[in-house]
Scaffold this active site. Structure first.
Site, mmCIF file in Angstrom:
data_model
loop_
_atom_site.group_PDB
_atom_site.id
_atom_site.type_symbol
_atom_site.label_atom_id
_atom_site.label_comp_id
_atom_site.label_asym_id
_atom_site.label_seq_id
_atom_site.Cartn_x
_atom_site.Cartn_y
_atom_site.Cartn_z
ATOM 1 N N ASN A 213 -0.988 -35.202 -7.619
ATOM 2 C CA ASN A 213 -1.959 -34.106 -7.606
ATOM 3 C C ASN A 213 -2.882 -34.254 -6.409
ATOM 4 O O ASN A 213 -2.734 -35.175 -5.613
ATOM 5 C CB ASN A 213 -2.737 -34.074 -8.929
ATOM 6 C CG ASN A 213 -3.485 -35.375 -9.151
ATOM 7 O OD1 ASN A 213 -4.376 -35.721 -8.384
ATOM 8 N ND2 ASN A 213 -3.100 -36.118 -10.180
ATOM 9 N N LYS A 339 -13.015 -32.317 -25.315
ATOM 10 C CA LYS A 339 -12.607 -33.660 -24.861
ATOM 11 C C LYS A 339 -13.587 -34.728 -25.353
ATOM 12 O O LYS A 339 -13.184 -35.827 -25.720
ATOM 13 C CB LYS A 339 -12.479 -33.695 -23.333
ATOM 14 C CG LYS A 339 -11.172 -33.066 -22.871
ATOM 15 C CD LYS A 339 -11.006 -32.940 -21.380
ATOM 16 C CE LYS A 339 -9.741 -32.118 -21.094
ATOM 17 N NZ LYS A 339 -9.604 -31.655 -19.736
HETATM 18 O O1 PMT Z 1 -10.630 -37.397 -6.310
HETATM 19 P P1 PMT Z 1 -11.374 -36.173 -5.807
HETATM 20 O O2 PMT Z 1 -10.593 -35.414 -4.766
HETATM 21 O O3 PMT Z 1 -12.768 -36.518 -5.347
HETATM 22 O O4 PMT Z 1 -11.517 -35.159 -7.003
HETATM 23 C C1 PMT Z 1 -12.316 -35.504 -8.101
HETATM 24 C C2 PMT Z 1 -11.687 -35.088 -9.433
HETATM 25 C C3 PMT Z 1 -11.626 -33.570 -9.519
HETATM 26 C C4 PMT Z 1 -10.280 -35.678 -9.566
HETATM 27 C C5 PMT Z 1 -12.608 -35.704 -10.545
HETATM 28 O O5 PMT Z 1 -13.897 -35.182 -10.416
HETATM 29 C C6 PMT Z 1 -12.064 -35.388 -11.923
HETATM 30 O O6 PMT Z 1 -12.300 -34.345 -12.504
HETATM 31 N N1 PMT Z 1 -11.309 -36.375 -12.512
HETATM 32 C C7 PMT Z 1 -10.616 -36.216 -13.792
HETATM 33 C C8 PMT Z 1 -9.349 -35.448 -13.571
HETATM 34 C C9 PMT Z 1 -8.553 -35.277 -14.873
HETATM 35 O O7 PMT Z 1 -7.506 -35.822 -14.982
HETATM 36 O O8 PMT Z 1 -9.160 -34.543 -15.773
HETATM 37 P P2 PMT Z 1 -8.522 -34.182 -17.235
HETATM 38 O O9 PMT Z 1 -9.457 -33.172 -17.781
HETATM 39 O O10 PMT Z 1 -7.088 -33.839 -17.085
HETATM 40 O O11 PMT Z 1 -8.635 -35.533 -18.017
HETATM 41 C C10 PMT Z 1 -9.779 -35.891 -18.776
HETATM 42 C C11 PMT Z 1 -10.004 -37.386 -18.695
HETATM 43 O O12 PMT Z 1 -8.888 -38.076 -19.241
HETATM 44 C C12 PMT Z 1 -10.211 -37.922 -17.287
HETATM 45 O O13 PMT Z 1 -11.232 -38.885 -17.326
HETATM 46 C C13 PMT Z 1 -8.890 -38.596 -16.962
HETATM 47 O O14 PMT Z 1 -9.089 -39.718 -16.085
HETATM 48 C C14 PMT Z 1 -8.444 -39.063 -18.342
HETATM 49 N N2 PMT Z 1 -7.000 -39.220 -18.475
HETATM 50 C C15 PMT Z 1 -6.165 -38.153 -18.352
HETATM 51 C C16 PMT Z 1 -4.808 -38.330 -18.560
HETATM 52 C C17 PMT Z 1 -4.313 -39.621 -18.878
HETATM 53 N N3 PMT Z 1 -3.030 -39.842 -19.074
HETATM 54 N N4 PMT Z 1 -5.167 -40.644 -18.999
HETATM 55 C C18 PMT Z 1 -6.492 -40.468 -18.812
HETATM 56 O O15 PMT Z 1 -7.281 -41.414 -18.910
#
Ligand code: PMT
Length: 400
Positions: A213, A339
């Site tokens: 991504n 979440k």
């Molecule tokens: O890296 P940059 O270019 O600076 O961009 C920053 C960002 C947009 C990546 C960052 O600010 C951000 O939003 N990170 C979380 C991205 C994400 O995966 O969001 P999500 O809503 O899909 O997941 C929610 C949470 O679960 C996140 O903390 C993620 O790390 C966690 N997760 C998700 C999937 C997985 N298999 N394991 C996880 O721990």
């Protein structure tokens, strides 16, 4: 002197106003540069009567900014860009006139406009004739500025260029440089261990291809740096990025979601606070042992769910204070709230993604932060500024 190390990679605007102490700003710029900071100098036109922009350009290694409405200066880095760029602004020397301008919100030159347009911490080193400093108008301005959160350093006492003796001398540059360094050290997470995940993961399809991504890692690295500045021991588990880990942060790099999961689990026992800023793949694929051939018109990929690292962390015993980011393209608040509950988190920092300029990849972001019992909206700012704000809030909530 220990904290001078906190200036490494910091972006400091040095503002110089028109007083006899302006020549000392040259030493300040040199000390900040020697400590590893990036420095941009902004001078008022009056300051250029005391020391030449050329001297400061040579010391800072960058063109000096003087005029607000100069097309060539604005095209190099406009005043708003400069205001956002700064991690801190230090005005040394700050004249009585400049303090009066700031106190009353006037913005009629580049430096005062920049100070008004910046969210970065602002430090002033006043320098003026003793009688001017002691004048009730200047004292009232100093009080007003302090009440608004500006930091005033000095003035020091002693003999002045005008022949008077008393308060009014600019504090010496080594102390100003050290005070600037101190702006980045809060100690609110002293003695704590913080684990931050950052960047994307890569899920291999075959030996040469992967699914990933757009995460650059900038947000997570900024959070790691802010936690380090707050006094924590910081462990950073990073997916592949082009970034250099912040100094004094213990970084381990991984590639896939499974590797990130393993690296996090192996370090979790000693962790007080976990912050998941990584964009972890939700699905992975069983990698083909050989390069997939283009024999067929269509290829179907079978993807399977990865383990949710942050949910695993939140269920771990002992459980660290657990923070996740939420990346949303719709219904930001409702999805972030979901979440918070579903993953049993302590705090969620939600950001819009898929919109130009914020979220993935850029230097700026905007956050909606939710925790049990509270919510905050933080408008667009640099990821570094938001990271510091987030770490302060996390420290407050953690200690509560
Ligand atoms: O890296 P940059 O270019 O600076 O961009 C920053 C960002 C947009 C990546 C960052 O600010 C951000 O939003 N990170 C979380 C991205 C994400 O995966 O969001 P999500 O809503 O899909 O997941 C929610 C949470 O679960 C996140 O903390 C993620 O790390 C966690 N997760 C998700 C999937 C997985 N298999 N394991 C996880 O721990």
């Amino acid at each position: 002197m220990q904290r001078m190390g906190h200036l490494v990679n910091k972006r400091i605007v040095v503002g110089i106003t028109g007083g006899i102490a302006a020549y000392k700003a040259a030493e300040l710029v040199r000390r900040l540069k020697d400590a590893g900071a990036e420095v941009r100098v902004v001078m008022t036109p009056a300051a250029t009567e005391f020391i030449t922009p050329l001297t400061l350009q040579a010391l800072s290694g960058r063109p000096v900014h003087v005029h607000l409405l100069d097309a060539s200066e604005e095209s190099a880095m406009g005043h708003i860009a400069l205001a956002r760029w700064a991690d801190a602004v230090v005005v040394a020397p700050a004249t009585a006139d400049f303090m009066a301008k700031l106190a009353h919100g006037r913005a009629d030159d580049l430096l005062s406009t920049l100070c008004l347009a910046s969210r970065a911490p602002l430090l002033l080193a006043p320098a003026m004739n003793t009688v001017m400093w002691e004048h009730p108008a200047t004292q009232a301005n100093a009080r007003l500025l302090r009440e608004r959160g500006l930091r005033l350093l000095g003035p020091a006492e002693g003999e002045q260029a005008c022949g008077e003796t008393g308060p009014g001398r600019m504090v010496e540059p080594p102390l100003i440089a050290e005070t600037v360094a101190g702006l980045f050290v809060s100690g609110v997470l002293q003695g704590k261990t913080v684990l931050v995940t950052a960047g994307p993961t890569r899920e291999a399809l075959d030996p040469v291809r992967y699914i990933s991504n757009r995460s650059s890692g900038k947000m997570g690295y900024a959070v790691a740096e802010a936690a380090m500045e707050a006094g924590a021991r910081v462990l950073l588990v990073s997916g592949p990025t082009a970034l250099t880990p912040p100094p004094r942060v213990e970084c381990v790099t991984v590639e896939s979601a499974a590797e990130m999961h393993e690296a996090v689990l192996a370090r979790l026992a000693a962790v007080d606070i976990f912050i998941g800023a990584a964009a972890v793949a939700d699905y992975t694929s069983a990698a083909a042992p050989q390069k997939i051939k283009k024999n067929d018109a269509r290829v179907a990929l079978e993807l399977t769910r990865t383990l949710d690292i942050v949910a695993v962390v939140a269920a771990h015993k002992p459980r660290p204070y657990t923070v996740a980011f939420a990346a949303e393209t719709e219904n930001l608040l409702a999805n972030a709230q979901h979440k918070l509950e579903a993953k049993n988190l302590d705090l969620v920092a939600a950001n819009w993604v898929g919109r130009p300029g914020l979220g993935f990849d850029g230097d700026d972001n905007a956050l909606t932060v939710l925790w049990r019992g509270g919510q905050a909206e933080w408008p667009a700012a640099s990821k570094r500024a938001l990271a510091r704000q987030l770490i302060s809030l996390i420290a407050e909530q953690y200690h509560a």
